[in-house]
Design a protein around this motif. Structure first.
Motif, short mmCIF file in Angstrom:
data_model
loop_
_atom_site.label_atom_id
_atom_site.label_comp_id
_atom_site.label_asym_id
_atom_site.label_seq_id
_atom_site.Cartn_x
_atom_site.Cartn_y
_atom_site.Cartn_z
N GLY A 19 -31.76 22.99 -137.99
CA GLY A 19 -32.59 23.14 -138.89
C GLY A 19 -33.37 24.07 -139.70
O GLY A 19 -33.94 24.93 -139.19
N VAL A 20 -33.63 24.16 -140.98
CA VAL A 20 -34.32 25.10 -141.85
C VAL A 20 -35.48 24.43 -142.55
O VAL A 20 -35.35 23.34 -143.06
N VAL A 21 -36.60 25.09 -142.61
CA VAL A 21 -37.73 24.54 -143.33
C VAL A 21 -38.26 25.60 -144.27
O VAL A 21 -38.08 26.79 -144.04
N VAL A 22 -38.90 25.18 -145.35
CA VAL A 22 -39.55 26.10 -146.27
C VAL A 22 -41.04 25.81 -146.24
O VAL A 22 -41.46 24.68 -146.47
N TYR A 45 -36.01 29.66 -140.73
CA TYR A 45 -34.88 29.04 -140.04
C TYR A 45 -35.24 28.84 -138.57
O TYR A 45 -35.83 29.73 -137.93
N THR A 46 -34.89 27.68 -138.04
CA THR A 46 -35.07 27.40 -136.62
C THR A 46 -33.73 26.97 -136.04
O THR A 46 -33.13 25.99 -136.50
N GLY A 47 -33.24 27.74 -135.08
CA GLY A 47 -31.95 27.45 -134.47
C GLY A 47 -31.33 28.71 -133.90
O GLY A 47 -32.01 29.73 -133.71
N HIS A 241 -43.86 29.44 -136.54
CA HIS A 241 -42.60 29.99 -137.06
C HIS A 241 -42.64 31.50 -137.25
O HIS A 241 -42.35 32.01 -138.33
N SER A 242 -42.99 32.22 -136.20
CA SER A 242 -43.09 33.68 -136.30
C SER A 242 -42.44 34.41 -135.13
O SER A 242 -42.69 35.59 -134.92
N ARG A 243 -41.59 33.71 -134.37
CA ARG A 243 -40.97 34.32 -133.19
C ARG A 243 -39.44 34.19 -133.22
O ARG A 243 -38.90 33.21 -133.72
N ALA A 244 -38.80 35.21 -132.63
CA ALA A 244 -37.36 35.14 -132.37
C ALA A 244 -37.10 35.83 -131.04
O ALA A 244 -37.83 36.75 -130.65
#
Length: 275
Positions: A19-22, A45-47, A241-244
């Motif tokens: 999944g991707v979110v805006v 992007y999440t995945g 939504h700020s980590r990888a």
């Protein structure tokens, strides 16, 4: 990113020594100096994502577009970038983006004076601020030339260094703040890649949060696909939504007849805005 700037041997020496979110506002809370106006909506992007030294050919990217990975990190510039990029053009970016790939721009900027490596560009305490600004301007120019628009996140690559060396760490934070502030002045979001034991730790544990990157990509090679269960620092940091997490390196994988050695990442953070 196991051998992308340093030699493979040098990279592991540096690691051992230290999944991707805006959405419109994800990650902004962590960016203390970001202006509140005129920011494009953030693309997140999440995945799973991969990074590899040289951007793969268009044929390889098409072959790898089978659903396991949804994003790829690409090295857009920096004097310390370790590989040539014959495939990385505006046309390539447009084509892979049209195929559904999300791209993660990574810039290999100047490195700390106390770092154990042979990187050609380093900053000092006296040049940290000016080099941070000039590197950021170059990163913006490189991203823009590839068709990565304002609002994109650009991730600054910082290799391992001795964060217990106060003078060196202070200079590094000065450089990072200058890089980040310059990106934001042109409405590019600031990201940062570093090691959980050193360069990422310096950012995550800094008491003064002013002008630090709003997105943190941490190398912790534990083979765990997560950005939460192994997060080493304050759980309130880098949320929304700020980590990888780079969790595996040097993984030789073949998909559709194309073999690439990649690093694996769990991604939940901004990517480039293309198109």
């Amino acid at each position: 990113m196991s051998s992308h700037r340093l030699s493979k041997r040098g990279r592991y020496i540096a690691w051992a020594t230290t999944g991707v979110v805006v959405v419109a506002g994800a990650g902004i809370a962590a960016q203390t100096s970001m202006a509140a106006t005129s920011w494009p909506a953030q693309k997140t992007y999440t995945g799973r994502a991969f990074d590899t030294c040289t951007a793969p050919s268009l044929a390889a990217m098409k072959a790898w577009n089978n659903g396991f990975y949804g994003a790829a990190a690409v090295y857009i510039g920096g004097k310390n970038r370790g590989c040539a990029q014959p495939n990385l053009t505006a046309s390539w970016v447009k084509s892979v983006s049209a195929a559904g790939w999300k791209l993660i721009p990574l810039y290999v900027g100047a490195q700390p004076p106390c770092q154990t490596s042979r990187n050609p560009e380093r900053f000092t305490a006296s040049t940290a601020a000016s080099l941070g600004a000039s590197n950021a301007k170059d990163a913006i120019a490189k991203a823009s030339a590839l068709g990565m628009k304002p609002g994109s996140a650009i991730y600054l690559n910082m290799e391992s260094y001795d964060i217990t060396n106060k003078a060196c760490n202070d200079a590094t934070l000065t450089y990072v703040r200058s890089f980040t502030k310059t990106l934001r002045a042109k409405t590019y979001r600031a990201g940062y890649y570093g090691f959980s034991s050193s360069s990422a730790k310096a950012i995550a544990t800094a008491k003064d949060r002013t002008d630090l990157p709003g997105n943190l990509w941490y190398a912790l090679w534990n083979n765990k696909y997560t950005t939460t269960a192994d997060w080493p620092w304050d759980p309130k940091l880098y949320t929304n939504h700020s980590r990888a997490h780079q969790y595996m390196v040097n993984s030789k994988e073949t998909r559709g007849g194309h073999t690439i050695t990649v690093d694996r990442n769990a991604w939940d953070a901004p990517v480039a805005i293309v198109g």
